[in-house]
Design a protein around this motif. Sequence first.
Motif, PDB file in Angstrom:
ATOM      1  N   GLU A 289     -82.853   5.581 -70.128  1.00  0.00           N
ATOM      2  CA  GLU A 289     -83.554   5.096 -71.322  1.00  0.00           C
ATOM      3  C   GLU A 289     -84.664   6.027 -71.791  1.00  0.00           C
ATOM      4  O   GLU A 289     -84.986   6.063 -72.979  1.00  0.00           O
ATOM      5  CB  GLU A 289     -84.122   3.702 -71.046  1.00  0.00           C
ATOM      6  CG  GLU A 289     -83.058   2.637 -70.876  1.00  0.00           C
ATOM      7  CD  GLU A 289     -83.671   1.257 -70.694  1.00  0.00           C
ATOM      8  OE1 GLU A 289     -84.588   0.913 -71.464  1.00  0.00           O
ATOM      9  OE2 GLU A 289     -83.250   0.529 -69.795  1.00  0.00           O
ATOM     10  N   SER A 290     -85.258   6.770 -70.901  1.00  0.00           N
ATOM     11  CA  SER A 290     -86.344   7.668 -71.286  1.00  0.00           C
ATOM     12  C   SER A 290     -85.837   8.895 -72.036  1.00  0.00           C
ATOM     13  O   SER A 290     -86.619   9.628 -72.632  1.00  0.00           O
ATOM     14  CB  SER A 290     -87.105   8.124 -70.033  1.00  0.00           C
ATOM     15  OG  SER A 290     -86.242   8.875 -69.181  1.00  0.00           O
ATOM     16  N   GLY A 291     -84.526   9.139 -71.988  1.00  0.00           N
ATOM     17  CA  GLY A 291     -83.961  10.359 -72.558  1.00  0.00           C
ATOM     18  C   GLY A 291     -83.748  11.429 -71.509  1.00  0.00           C
ATOM     19  O   GLY A 291     -83.230  12.496 -71.807  1.00  0.00           O
ATOM     20  N   GLY A 292     -84.143  11.136 -70.274  1.00  0.00           N
ATOM     21  CA  GLY A 292     -83.886  12.049 -69.170  1.00  0.00           C
ATOM     22  C   GLY A 292     -82.468  11.872 -68.645  1.00  0.00           C
ATOM     23  O   GLY A 292     -81.730  10.982 -69.092  1.00  0.00           O
ATOM     24  N   ILE A 293     -82.098  12.696 -67.686  1.00  0.00           N
ATOM     25  CA  ILE A 293     -80.745  12.614 -67.133  1.00  0.00           C
ATOM     26  C   ILE A 293     -80.784  12.584 -65.612  1.00  0.00           C
ATOM     27  O   ILE A 293     -81.723  13.085 -64.983  1.00  0.00           O
ATOM     28  CB  ILE A 293     -79.860  13.795 -67.586  1.00  0.00           C
ATOM     29  CG1 ILE A 293     -80.431  15.130 -67.092  1.00  0.00           C
ATOM     30  CG2 ILE A 293     -79.678  13.791 -69.091  1.00  0.00           C
ATOM     31  CD1 ILE A 293     -79.479  16.312 -67.255  1.00  0.00           C
ATOM     32  N   ASN A 310     -89.216  29.208 -71.784  1.00  0.00           N
ATOM     33  CA  ASN A 310     -88.828  28.921 -73.174  1.00  0.00           C
ATOM     34  C   ASN A 310     -87.335  29.105 -73.441  1.00  0.00           C
ATOM     35  O   ASN A 310     -86.924  29.624 -74.479  1.00  0.00           O
ATOM     36  CB  ASN A 310     -89.638  29.781 -74.158  1.00  0.00           C
ATOM     37  CG  ASN A 310     -91.119  29.469 -74.117  1.00  0.00           C
ATOM     38  OD1 ASN A 310     -91.508  28.295 -74.068  1.00  0.00           O
ATOM     39  ND2 ASN A 310     -91.951  30.492 -74.106  1.00  0.00           N
ATOM     40  N   LYS A 311     -86.518  28.664 -72.500  1.00  0.00           N
ATOM     41  CA  LYS A 311     -85.071  28.694 -72.671  1.00  0.00           C
ATOM     42  C   LYS A 311     -84.591  27.274 -72.969  1.00  0.00           C
ATOM     43  O   LYS A 311     -84.995  26.330 -72.276  1.00  0.00           O
ATOM     44  CB  LYS A 311     -84.373  29.203 -71.406  1.00  0.00           C
ATOM     45  CG  LYS A 311     -84.920  30.528 -70.882  1.00  0.00           C
ATOM     46  CD  LYS A 311     -84.548  31.695 -71.782  1.00  0.00           C
ATOM     47  CE  LYS A 311     -85.009  33.008 -71.150  1.00  0.00           C
ATOM     48  NZ  LYS A 311     -84.629  34.187 -71.950  1.00  0.00           N
ATOM     49  N   PRO A 312     -83.741  27.075 -73.978  1.00  0.00           N
ATOM     50  CA  PRO A 312     -83.264  25.720 -74.292  1.00  0.00           C
ATOM     51  C   PRO A 312     -82.339  25.177 -73.206  1.00  0.00           C
ATOM     52  O   PRO A 312     -81.534  25.921 -72.638  1.00  0.00           O
ATOM     53  CB  PRO A 312     -82.500  25.913 -75.608  1.00  0.00           C
ATOM     54  CG  PRO A 312     -82.096  27.348 -75.620  1.00  0.00           C
ATOM     55  CD  PRO A 312     -83.189  28.091 -74.903  1.00  0.00           C
ATOM     56  N   VAL A 313     -82.496  23.904 -72.923  1.00  0.00           N
ATOM     57  CA  VAL A 313     -81.634  23.218 -71.961  1.00  0.00           C
ATOM     58  C   VAL A 313     -80.822  22.174 -72.722  1.00  0.00           C
ATOM     59  O   VAL A 313     -81.383  21.219 -73.271  1.00  0.00           O
ATOM     60  CB  VAL A 313     -82.456  22.541 -70.848  1.00  0.00           C
ATOM     61  CG1 VAL A 313     -81.533  21.805 -69.879  1.00  0.00           C
ATOM     62  CG2 VAL A 313     -83.296  23.570 -70.103  1.00  0.00           C
ATOM     63  N   ASP A 358     -80.528  14.514 -58.678  1.00  0.00           N
ATOM     64  CA  ASP A 358     -81.947  14.368 -58.988  1.00  0.00           C
ATOM     65  C   ASP A 358     -82.116  13.903 -60.434  1.00  0.00           C
ATOM     66  O   ASP A 358     -81.155  13.821 -61.202  1.00  0.00           O
ATOM     67  CB  ASP A 358     -82.725  15.658 -58.716  1.00  0.00           C
ATOM     68  CG  ASP A 358     -82.194  16.855 -59.496  1.00  0.00           C
ATOM     69  OD1 ASP A 358     -81.593  16.659 -60.579  1.00  0.00           O
ATOM     70  OD2 ASP A 358     -82.370  18.003 -59.034  1.00  0.00           O
ATOM     71  N   TYR A 359     -83.348  13.593 -60.773  1.00  0.00           N
ATOM     72  CA  TYR A 359     -83.688  13.098 -62.113  1.00  0.00           C
ATOM     73  C   TYR A 359     -84.474  14.165 -62.858  1.00  0.00           C
ATOM     74  O   TYR A 359     -85.467  14.692 -62.352  1.00  0.00           O
ATOM     75  CB  TYR A 359     -84.514  11.812 -61.997  1.00  0.00           C
ATOM     76  CG  TYR A 359     -85.212  11.408 -63.279  1.00  0.00           C
ATOM     77  CD1 TYR A 359     -84.492  11.109 -64.436  1.00  0.00           C
ATOM     78  CD2 TYR A 359     -86.607  11.322 -63.328  1.00  0.00           C
ATOM     79  CE1 TYR A 359     -85.133  10.738 -65.603  1.00  0.00           C
ATOM     80  CE2 TYR A 359     -87.260  10.948 -64.491  1.00  0.00           C
ATOM     81  CZ  TYR A 359     -86.519  10.660 -65.635  1.00  0.00           C
ATOM     82  OH  TYR A 359     -87.163  10.301 -66.794  1.00  0.00           O
ATOM     83  N   THR A 360     -84.010  14.488 -64.075  1.00  0.00           N
ATOM     84  CA  THR A 360     -84.711  15.457 -64.921  1.00  0.00           C
ATOM     85  C   THR A 360     -85.378  14.720 -66.067  1.00  0.00           C
ATOM     86  O   THR A 360     -84.695  14.106 -66.894  1.00  0.00           O
ATOM     87  CB  THR A 360     -83.731  16.505 -65.486  1.00  0.00           C
ATOM     88  OG1 THR A 360     -83.036  17.135 -64.404  1.00  0.00           O
ATOM     89  CG2 THR A 360     -84.479  17.553 -66.289  1.00  0.00           C
ATOM     90  N   PRO A 361     -86.721  14.739 -66.154  1.00  0.00           N
ATOM     91  CA  PRO A 361     -87.427  14.035 -67.230  1.00  0.00           C
ATOM     92  C   PRO A 361     -87.094  14.632 -68.604  1.00  0.00           C
ATOM     93  O   PRO A 361     -86.712  15.812 -68.715  1.00  0.00           O
ATOM     94  CB  PRO A 361     -88.900  14.241 -66.874  1.00  0.00           C
ATOM     95  CG  PRO A 361     -88.909  14.569 -65.411  1.00  0.00           C
ATOM     96  CD  PRO A 361     -87.644  15.329 -65.174  1.00  0.00           C
ATOM     97  N   LEU A 365     -85.812  18.790 -71.449  1.00  0.00           N
ATOM     98  CA  LEU A 365     -84.504  18.893 -72.102  1.00  0.00           C
ATOM     99  C   LEU A 365     -84.699  19.171 -73.581  1.00  0.00           C
ATOM    100  O   LEU A 365     -85.645  18.680 -74.196  1.00  0.00           O
ATOM    101  CB  LEU A 365     -83.701  17.607 -71.907  1.00  0.00           C
ATOM    102  CG  LEU A 365     -83.535  17.127 -70.463  1.00  0.00           C
ATOM    103  CD1 LEU A 365     -82.821  15.790 -70.420  1.00  0.00           C
ATOM    104  CD2 LEU A 365     -82.794  18.168 -69.626  1.00  0.00           C
ATOM    105  N   THR A 366     -83.802  19.939 -74.159  1.00  0.00           N
ATOM    106  CA  THR A 366     -83.910  20.310 -75.573  1.00  0.00           C
ATOM    107  C   THR A 366     -83.069  19.393 -76.451  1.00  0.00           C
ATOM    108  O   THR A 366     -83.579  18.781 -77.388  1.00  0.00           O
ATOM    109  CB  THR A 366     -83.472  21.771 -75.786  1.00  0.00           C
ATOM    110  OG1 THR A 366     -84.184  22.613 -74.874  1.00  0.00           O
ATOM    111  CG2 THR A 366     -83.748  22.217 -77.219  1.00  0.00           C
TER     112      THR A 366
END
Length: 389
Positions: A289-293, A310-313, A358-361, A365-366
């Motif tokens: 729900e937060s937009g993380g994965i 500064n690399k897009p994910v 793991d959880y990525t906030p 993320l781009t």
Amino acid sequence: MWWRSASFILDKGQNDEVQDESESLRLSPSNTSMADTLQNPNPKISAYYQTRADHHGVVTSDWLAQAQAAVGRHPDDLPPPKVEDSGKPFSVIDEFNSWRKQPDLAEAVAAIRALASVIRFSQATTMMELEIELKKASDSLKSWDTTSISLTAGCDLFMRYVTRTSALEYENFNSAKSRLIERAERFGEISYKARRIIAMLGQDFIFDGCTILVHGFSRVVLEVLKTAAQNKKLFRVFCTEGRPDRTGLRLSNEMAKLDVPVKLLIDSAVAYTMGEVDMVFVGADGVVESGGIINMMGTYQIALVAHSMNKPVYVAAESYKFARLYPLDQKDMAPALRPIDFGVPIPSKVEVETSARDYTPPQYLTLLFTDLGVLTPSVVSDELIQLYL
């Protein structure tokens, strides 16, 4: 910065094929308004909200029609598994395992197909009995792998999509059941074709000469890269090894088959090579729900390194992976444990971290490429509300 929705890219592809018609369409009021919107006349308001009506009117209400128009009939489309009349009672787990035999079919889509079969073979005589039977089948599938986020989310979305009360206002049970079967099959088609829609949406972001870092093996990321290679785009791929299961080896092999330049990295070499990378592409076990994965172990640290440089994910994930979860930290998730082979015996007194994801906030993320469109992490919660409403 704001991004185009799936409807714009789909319409763009169709207009390129019919240039004469597109000229007249550009003069129509609706298309003029879309063109004006693309200029984002009010920068204080997110362009997503300015185009929300168009986004949902074009993409969501006729989602399946757009999927068929965009990807058409694919040679890899497989017929449903044959149902043998052996006198054995129907089992949703057996049906699920039958669908899972198709190598490119995601686990969640196999579950959705199995739930559709529950409706078809049901002996229920009332809607209440049928809904109870569906609920039991859904719970059985979710208990098959309690750590699978996409399986749970796919079952929940199927139940929500198929059993909406507004779709069941029919004169008799047979009419309502036929409508349920129709909706179930439609949802299955939508979910199955999601991967190819995402692959099409990602093409505008892959440019000639770019270097793409991928982590582990993701079917949808593979589809994005395969489509780019088929479109004659020139790019190279860095694949991480993807410990603990080393799925990155599999993706590197697939890239080699496509004659795409590929380099295999050990996971700890991500920061060392990030200076050569133009973008990061990862899949997701679940979008929260937060937009993380939530994804395989190592995604978080790759996103941290990419963000610092500064690399897009970019995340490629089907909408049936949108889950009603809100983890606050790494320990808020049910652990998905995997055995780890270090190649040497490990003393019994040494504790080994065996969690496989793991959880990525969202701040790292781009963009998220989904079959609902190209979304920023901040609008994922809005899409979740729409999906579960």
